[in-house]
Design an enzyme around this catalytic site. Sequence first.
Site, mmCIF file in Angstrom:
data_model
loop_
_atom_site.group_PDB
_atom_site.id
_atom_site.type_symbol
_atom_site.label_atom_id
_atom_site.label_comp_id
_atom_site.label_asym_id
_atom_site.label_seq_id
_atom_site.Cartn_x
_atom_site.Cartn_y
_atom_site.Cartn_z
ATOM 1 N N GLY A 233 0.813 -1.212 0.000
ATOM 2 C CA GLY A 233 0.000 0.000 0.000
ATOM 3 C C GLY A 233 0.842 1.255 0.000
ATOM 4 C CB ALA A 234 2.077 3.556 1.634
ATOM 5 C CG MET A 235 8.717 1.813 1.892
ATOM 6 S SD MET A 235 8.661 0.616 3.238
ATOM 7 C CE MET A 235 10.132 1.107 4.141
ATOM 8 C CD GLU B 236 3.233 4.025 5.000
ATOM 9 O OE1 GLU B 236 4.422 3.820 5.348
ATOM 10 O OE2 GLU B 236 2.381 3.115 4.996
ATOM 11 C CG HIS C 129 5.956 3.482 9.669
ATOM 12 N ND1 HIS C 129 6.348 2.567 10.616
ATOM 13 C CD2 HIS C 129 5.085 2.831 8.847
ATOM 14 C CE1 HIS C 129 5.728 1.421 10.390
ATOM 15 N NE2 HIS C 129 4.959 1.546 9.334
#
Length: 941
Positions: free
Chosen positions: A304-306, A341, A344
């Site tokens: 989905g995302a990083m 994200e 994070h």
Amino acid sequence: MFPLLMVLLVPFPPSFGAQIPNQAQTKEFPRATNGQMFPWDRMRLPKVISPLHYDLSIHPNLTTLDFTGVVRIELDVHEDTKAVILHAKHLHISNALLLAPEGIRPLQVLEYPLFHQLALLSDSVLTKGRKYEVQLEFAANLSDSYHGFYKSSYRTSTGEVRVMASTQFEATFARGAFPCFDEPAFKANFTIQIIREPRHIAISNMPKVKTVELPGGLLEDYFDTTVKMSTYLVAYIVSDFLSVSKTTQHGVKISVYAVPEKIDQTAFALDAAVKLLDFYDDYFDIPYPLPKQDLAAIPDFQSGAMENWGLTTYRETGLLFNPEKSSASDKLAITKVIAHELAHQWFGNLVTMEWWNDLWLNEGFAKFMEFISLDITYPDLHVDDFFLGKCFEAMEVDSLSSSHPVSTPVENPTQIQEMFDDVSYDKGACILNMLRDFITPEAFEIGIIRYLKRYSYQNTVNSHLWESLTDICSSDDLDEGRIKHTEFCSKRQLQAGVSKWYSGDELDVRAIMDSWTLQEGFPLVTVEVRGREVRLSQERYLRTDDRSLTEGFLWQIPLTYMTSSSNHIHRFLLKTKTDVLYLPEEVDWVKFNVNMSGYYMVHYAGEGWNSVIRLLQHNHTALSGNDRASLIHNIFQLVSVGKVKLDTALELSLYLSKETEIMAVTQGFGELVPLYKLMEKRDMATLENQMKVRRNIQAFHLASNPDKIRWSDSGSVSERVLRSYLLLFACVRNHAPCLAKATRLFEQWKDSDGTMSLPVDVTMAVFVIGARTPEGWNFLFEKYRSSQQMSLKSRLKVAMTVSPLQDKLKWMMEQSLLGEVMKTQDLPDVVVSVSKNPRGYKLGWDFLRANWHTLIKKFDLGSSTISYMVNGVTNQYSTREMLQEIRSFFDALTEETGSKMRCIQQTYETIEDNIRWMDSNLPLLQAWLNKRRPTTPHEDL
């Protein structure tokens, strides 16, 4: 430890020094590709040397689809050695030099591909306490998967294909882009340069410092040096993206990047990122440490995302939003993924788990902070309505014997990839929510701030978190001027809060939470009320016939409960196998796990479930929507293990005719829909009988909510998401009024060549009905092919997979695999969606089986994507014949092609559970439905 490749019994020469294990004289050690002995025999790198700084220069060629590079790594030597062991995967190393104070010398390079390792051998000793540099020149092809430094492409509205290159290094893929110490504990600073053509731009973790012209018309961008961080967070992109920017209240520049034709879909994400970064900056009381934060929408992206530090990357559907084309659920999903994200940047980037066994310290926190942050910054999204679903999803996996502890040993890359699952993310978030409720939100916030401040730029393990959440009022490493901290502790709210739970031993956060993180599964608490006496017992909930697998488990469970005589939340910490509570008076009913703040299920023994059913039928609003959803979930799960009879669960579900809360409604559907999904895939006596069962369930449950069937976009986000869900369900299940309305709207939309404005919330229902004919399907596909609106494309894609046209379903899967007109990143969703289609479920399995080796190469062995496909394609089978067919295929695989993956064992367990359920409950279900024939006017569903 991962099995070693032992090929020869040879003692190591003593010149390799401290890198050689003590037992080296008696062990066999691996051989490098050139036949020489490789001076290291373990999957994890030695700690003899650590990197301090990387100077990395990368030159991608987007025409030849390869890249070259040079990396210079400054090393800190902790023990005398002649070998530097680091990672590289599929890289051609053309030159290796040691830059020592005595001068520049060549290094011999040995490769051991099984562990993705290089050994750089020096002819002289690297001395403890000194610093050295190594320089390596390397080259490789841009990856054609979604990992490492990989190629991506997109098609413009005129049909031109444009190529770009992007990175995805988590968990073990930085080694495929440059030689490095590719483990999270080897943190270092990175200074990056990227060579590119003038028609492209380059972005990386840090702002660009300067651009230099090179011979041949090329440009080289120099980026500022990063903060100290792990290799998996390094990121760089070479593309023709455009961007839009704003600055936060704290002075951080936020930019959103996308392909030129979609840059007009970035405004919502930009505003959300600004608001959320400011929120986290204040909430964590730690300034975001970088000068900028980029968000990039990548056309080809597996997950989905990083959270790459300073350059977060997303699927286009996870970032791009059009107010006129995107739905309420799109808005919710995009905001949640941005919140995840950006969380994070503190949880994971600033403070990083020591090793992948504690991945949950990154992902569980980020998932949890999605809901904490959005509840405050976007109250209109009502994210609390959706958190419970994460716990139910985690329990689905965690109720299998093949589950794993939140913190569990892993060694090789496949095992590491398997950690990115619902246990690390969703269970991690749910036990954090339980802990927050346990020690109070105020104490929890102070404790996590303490954790972040204490371990900034470091690596942590579980115990570091528990220590930070213990005795917070005696903290000596927080800013004593912090208002929240001093006010909270002066009132001694923590001590007061804890006394509500347990009046015995002193609170031991670590002992409590170790019981949730170091053993797999979750508890089932059985409650039996006898007058004023409440008898409690706990056991592991497990969907299996083997009860021995439930033995030996004990949790410290923060119980909450309320009763008919008091809506006050009572608390008790259950630390033993059994215990007894005493009520001040007898009650009509008791509800444990209030709002399901705890990660456990409850069984009401004796007359308990009957009292709950009476309450729901006569006064269901006496309980919250989350309480009602948890009761629905719990009782149907208890049917699976024989604790409750199916007709009791179905009697409870009758109250749903009065239900309006999204979590309770969708959980009701979530428990009932799989019943006839199982029947669709089992050969029953007659088709009429199968259809009768389906009709009864549909009529009974959908027709009870006719007021929800409104063809508009009005209401709150939760109401809109629920409306879209109900309309889609009604049309898929042939609800006559829904069919007529959707068919009429589709024809009008088609006649307008797709220009007519449909309410966004109804488009899925309309498109699904349109996809039932070849002409309608072809029209939808043409709109899919030509549209630049990502949310619209996503709905069109799903609608096409629900079509009964089997040739179209096969074609979609084949085209998604090719990746030309449909993106290969979407293949997993296409295959799983086709598998849930009554006309496509066998097509999905046949496709997965026929293309297995291609899929594990493209999406990587052990990845959550592979697990998603395996489970999604097989989890609704319920016959021994299909179980044998699936076993035959997977049992024939080798370990290199996935035979040891956890998801395969989960598949076997799930199908076996489905078989047991059907054998035990199908006659009961048919008998109950025959007694409960609906008499509503919607009997034609």
